[in-house]
Design an enzyme around this catalytic site. Structure first.
Site, PDB file in Angstrom:
ATOM      1  N   LYS A 339     -27.788  32.881 -15.511  1.00 14.58           N
ATOM      2  CA  LYS A 339     -28.944  33.753 -15.707  1.00 14.58           C
ATOM      3  C   LYS A 339     -28.650  35.111 -15.082  1.00 14.58           C
ATOM      4  O   LYS A 339     -28.221  35.202 -13.930  1.00 14.58           O
ATOM      5  CB  LYS A 339     -30.186  33.127 -15.070  1.00 14.58           C
ATOM      6  CG  LYS A 339     -31.444  33.987 -15.164  1.00 14.58           C
ATOM      7  CD  LYS A 339     -32.624  33.312 -14.471  1.00 14.58           C
ATOM      8  CE  LYS A 339     -33.824  34.227 -14.381  1.00 14.58           C
ATOM      9  NZ  LYS A 339     -34.958  33.617 -13.642  1.00 14.58           N
ATOM     10  N   ASP A 344     -36.587  41.145 -11.869  1.00 20.72           N
ATOM     11  CA  ASP A 344     -37.664  40.443 -12.570  1.00 20.72           C
ATOM     12  C   ASP A 344     -39.008  40.825 -11.973  1.00 20.72           C
ATOM     13  O   ASP A 344     -39.371  40.364 -10.890  1.00 20.72           O
ATOM     14  CB  ASP A 344     -37.451  38.926 -12.485  1.00 20.72           C
ATOM     15  CG  ASP A 344     -38.608  38.151 -13.088  1.00 20.72           C
ATOM     16  OD1 ASP A 344     -39.313  38.712 -13.951  1.00 20.72           O
ATOM     17  OD2 ASP A 344     -38.797  36.982 -12.710  1.00 20.72           O
ATOM     18  N   LYS A 351     -45.682  39.574 -10.959  1.00 16.75           N
ATOM     19  CA  LYS A 351     -45.688  38.774  -9.738  1.00 16.75           C
ATOM     20  C   LYS A 351     -46.614  39.435  -8.715  1.00 16.75           C
ATOM     21  O   LYS A 351     -46.387  40.580  -8.327  1.00 16.75           O
ATOM     22  CB  LYS A 351     -44.274  38.667  -9.165  1.00 16.75           C
ATOM     23  CG  LYS A 351     -43.286  37.945 -10.066  1.00 16.75           C
ATOM     24  CD  LYS A 351     -41.897  37.964  -9.461  1.00 16.75           C
ATOM     25  CE  LYS A 351     -40.885  37.306 -10.390  1.00 16.75           C
ATOM     26  NZ  LYS A 351     -41.082  35.846 -10.483  1.00 16.75           N
ATOM     27  N   ASP A 364     -32.449  37.502  -8.832  1.00 20.27           N
ATOM     28  CA  ASP A 364     -32.690  36.686 -10.019  1.00 20.27           C
ATOM     29  C   ASP A 364     -31.481  36.666 -10.946  1.00 20.27           C
ATOM     30  O   ASP A 364     -31.538  36.069 -12.017  1.00 20.27           O
ATOM     31  CB  ASP A 364     -33.933  37.181 -10.768  1.00 20.27           C
ATOM     32  CG  ASP A 364     -34.721  36.041 -11.382  1.00 20.27           C
ATOM     33  OD1 ASP A 364     -34.471  34.887 -10.995  1.00 20.27           O
ATOM     34  OD2 ASP A 364     -35.575  36.297 -12.245  1.00 20.27           O
ATOM     35  N   ASP A 424     -43.447  35.755 -17.178  1.00 17.03           N
ATOM     36  CA  ASP A 424     -42.680  35.537 -15.946  1.00 17.03           C
ATOM     37  C   ASP A 424     -41.791  34.305 -16.055  1.00 17.03           C
ATOM     38  O   ASP A 424     -41.034  34.008 -15.137  1.00 17.03           O
ATOM     39  CB  ASP A 424     -43.616  35.414 -14.747  1.00 17.03           C
ATOM     40  CG  ASP A 424     -42.868  35.496 -13.418  1.00 17.03           C
ATOM     41  OD1 ASP A 424     -41.776  36.101 -13.399  1.00 17.03           O
ATOM     42  OD2 ASP A 424     -43.371  34.967 -12.417  1.00 17.03           O
ATOM     43  N   GLU A 426     -39.225  34.137 -17.945  1.00 18.32           N
ATOM     44  CA  GLU A 426     -38.337  34.906 -18.813  1.00 18.32           C
ATOM     45  C   GLU A 426     -36.898  34.432 -18.775  1.00 18.32           C
ATOM     46  O   GLU A 426     -36.154  34.597 -19.748  1.00 18.32           O
ATOM     47  CB  GLU A 426     -38.393  36.389 -18.414  1.00 18.32           C
ATOM     48  CG  GLU A 426     -37.486  36.824 -17.285  1.00 18.32           C
ATOM     49  CD  GLU A 426     -37.730  36.092 -15.966  1.00 18.32           C
ATOM     50  OE1 GLU A 426     -36.757  35.898 -15.218  1.00 18.32           O
ATOM     51  OE2 GLU A 426     -38.879  35.710 -15.685  1.00 18.32           O
ATOM     52  N   ARG A 428     -35.517  31.515 -18.855  1.00 17.57           N
ATOM     53  CA  ARG A 428     -35.209  30.501 -19.861  1.00 17.57           C
ATOM     54  C   ARG A 428     -35.105  31.109 -21.261  1.00 17.57           C
ATOM     55  O   ARG A 428     -34.394  30.585 -22.116  1.00 17.57           O
ATOM     56  CB  ARG A 428     -36.258  29.386 -19.817  1.00 17.57           C
ATOM     57  CG  ARG A 428     -37.654  29.828 -20.180  1.00 17.57           C
ATOM     58  CD  ARG A 428     -38.705  28.828 -19.722  1.00 17.57           C
ATOM     59  NE  ARG A 428     -38.861  28.851 -18.272  1.00 17.57           N
ATOM     60  CZ  ARG A 428     -39.704  28.044 -17.608  1.00 17.57           C
ATOM     61  NH1 ARG A 428     -40.448  27.172 -18.278  1.00 17.57           N
ATOM     62  NH2 ARG A 428     -39.797  28.128 -16.306  1.00 17.57           N
TER      63      ARG A 428
END
Length: 570
Positions: A339, A344, A351, A364, A424, A426, A428
């Site tokens: 990833k 993010d 968030k 992230d 959020d 995202e 995946r």
């Protein structure tokens, strides 16, 4: 993230993020290795990026750290230097009725110290427990200080010896020591192979313990440490190979740590792609790079990935490195997918609130750091018989008028449609297209790594990564690799009945289910994008990617990935 030592006779060419240079000095009765640690290309030049002057932040130039390692077979009492550190178990610290050590090595040291070592250990209440240490300045030996480092009850794990090396490096930094020696109180219980592995783990721990990422500090204190001697664990060719391997893996770990540590205004998707390309150019005999831009990803119908990237001023870069072994003979094809969210925000599901950790969302991209760190190490190790594809769908998850909205439907490159009920979740979405791409490379096995869910941190805490796979054979392979590397993994269930919560009324699926079993439903989502003929594992590393105590990245996953690839090489 969802709501959460090289040929020892030659100079090593490394990436500009980190450089470890080892050379062999032809002397007996010990093996000497030396390295220079130079983290990060950013010290010597300004990287190209969309916002190259954002915050006016540029890493400071730092002089390389030079430390030599030597494996010696000499008596501990004869060693001369600043700190003699001895790794001791709780059993080693046992004393007789006269409160004297029973362990032969400690007993001999204590006799040269007039009994002060045993006396001081009692006064310090040091019993050899793991994580505890005591450093004393006692006359009577060639060393200025003697340190006892606790190994706990069991010393069979790699982590114990790596922690020993890290602890000694920390003590050396705090005391500004220039020379240290590391030994074990009970080396006799180790087999020949175990001694090699132990020496390698100690050296790895010392290298990683010495290293400090100070690129973004206005002032940095240069460590005084110049030499580390490993006593009583042998010398020779086999030890050279083990130390060479440790050096290669450590260089990959340091590279991965620096990627995670770099802030999002410095490490954009474009810069991450640039660093990946440099790895391929440095090891061009075995690695090649393909970087796809947004238009090329659009041609491949990567709607899921591009939907996440749509809101950012920094364009996405799809990274594909390919390792082909020297000689060209390939028996196994593997893929490592990471990833790569360089930041993010959560998107429109921004968030917010305590525990959202938005200020840490530079990490992230920890999965991509693991994959690229492994690529760097493998480019140096050059295992035979295995082809490896390193894949990262790099982008940012931001907020703008062009961004993906809750309720939007995106179409992945395998044709499956996804209703985005949470922007959020995202990671995946980017991994979906990356996994389809990996399968199209004709690989037999895929391991993906991602800081995917806060749910996995709730389940397993900050130190253990969760693994999800329908393949018992692949689970066994990776878990065996993690035992060697010392990284902690725990197999979690892929409960198919939970997929009911992932169904959409208007698309093939939603991108996130309810709170219960969040890490499981995330893994089930990824499974939809993997060919059934391919063995696949998902590693949720949201917890161990970051060290809250040091406030830095850990380089988690790199050593396990390297071990796993080597297990699959001929």
């Amino acid at each position: 993230m969802a709501a959460t030592i090289v040929s020892l006779t030659s100079t090593i060419v490394t990436s500009s993020y980190s450089s470890l240079v080892f050379s062999k000095l032809r002397s007996t009765p010990f093996l000497r290795l030396s390295f220079a640690l130079t983290p990060l290309c950013l010290r010597t030049r300004t990287l190209q990026m969309a916002h190259s002057t954002l915050g006016l932040t540029h890493p400071a130039p730092i002089e390389p750290l030079k430390v030599s390692f030597a494996a010696k077979e000499i008596d501990l009492v004869e060693w001369k230097g600043d700190i003699l550190a001895v790794g001791v178990t709780e059993k080693d610290m046992g004393k007789d009725e006269n409160l004297k050590f029973q362990n032969p090595i400690l007993k001999k040291l204590d006799s040269h110290l007039g009994g002060l070592l045993a006396e001081a250990s009692l006064e310090e209440d040091f019993t050899g427990k793991a994580g505890r240490s005591t450093v004393l300045r006692l006359p009577g030996l060639g060393s200025k200080r003697i340190g006892l480092i606790g190994l706990g009850q069991c010393t069979s794990a790699t982590t114990a010896y790596r922690s020993l090396g890290e602890a000694v490096a920390g003590i050396a930094k705090s005391s500004q020591a220039s020379s240290v020696a590391i030994a074990l109180a009970s080396p006799g219980g180790l087999s020949g192979d175990s001694k090699l592995t132990t020496a390698s783990a100690i050296a790895s721990g010392a290298v990683l313990g010495i290293y400090e990422d100070s690129r973004f500090k206005s002032e940095s204190k240069k460590p005084a440490l110049k030499s580390v001697d490993i006593l009583g664990l042998g010398t020779g060719t086999e030890l050279e190979k083990k130390l060479k391997y440790a050096e290669d893996v450590c260089s990959g770990i340091i590279f991965g740590r620096e990627l995670v540590n770099a802030p999002a205004n410095v490490l954009t998707p474009g810069v991450l792609a640039e660093e990946a390309s440099k790895i391929a150019s440095l090891y061009s005999d075995v690695l090649s790079a393909t970087i796809l831009d947004a238009e090329q990803c659009k041609e491949l119908k990567m709607g899921s990935y591009l939907g996440v990237a749509a809101a950012s001023a920094n364009p996405p870069h799809f990274i594909h490195l390919c390792y082909k072994p020297p000689g060209g003979t390939t028996k196994t094809k593997l893929a490592l997918v990471g990833k790569g969210l360089t930041f993010d925000s959560g998107g429109y599901n921004i968030k917010t609130g305590p525990g959202c950790s938005i200020e840490l969302m530079k990490f992230d991209m920890g999965g991509s750091a693991a994959v690229l760190g492994a690529a760097k190490a493998l480019g140096q190790i050059k295992p035979p018989g295995v082809e490896v594809h390193f894949i990262v769908a790099a982008c940012e998850n931001m907020i703008s008028g062009t961004g993906m909205r809750p309720g939007d439907i995106v179409t992945a490159s395998n044709g499956k449609t996804i209703e985005v009920n949470n922007t959020d979740a995202e990671g995946r979405l980017t991994l979906a297209d990356a996994l389809v791409y990996a399968c199209n490379q004709g690989v037999e096995k895929i391991v993906d790594l991602a800081t995917l869910t806060g749910a996995c941190i709730v389940a397993l805490g900050p130190s253990v990564a969760g693994i999800f796979t329908p393949s018992d054979d692949l689970a066994k392979e990776v878990l065996e690799a993690s035992e060697i590397s010392g990284e902690k993994l725990w197999r979690m269930p892929l409960e198919e009945s939970y997929w009911e919560s992932m169904k959409s009324g208007v698309a093939d699926m939603v991108n996130t289910g309810g709170r219960p079993g969040g890490a499981i439903t995330a893994a089930l989502f990824l499974k939809q994008f993997v060919d059934e003929k391919v063995q696949w594992m998902h590693i949720d590393m949201a917890g161990p990617v970051w060290n809250d105590k040091t406030k830095t990245g850990t380089g988690f996953g790199i050593s396990t990935l390297v071990e796993w690839v080597l297990k699959n090489s001929s």
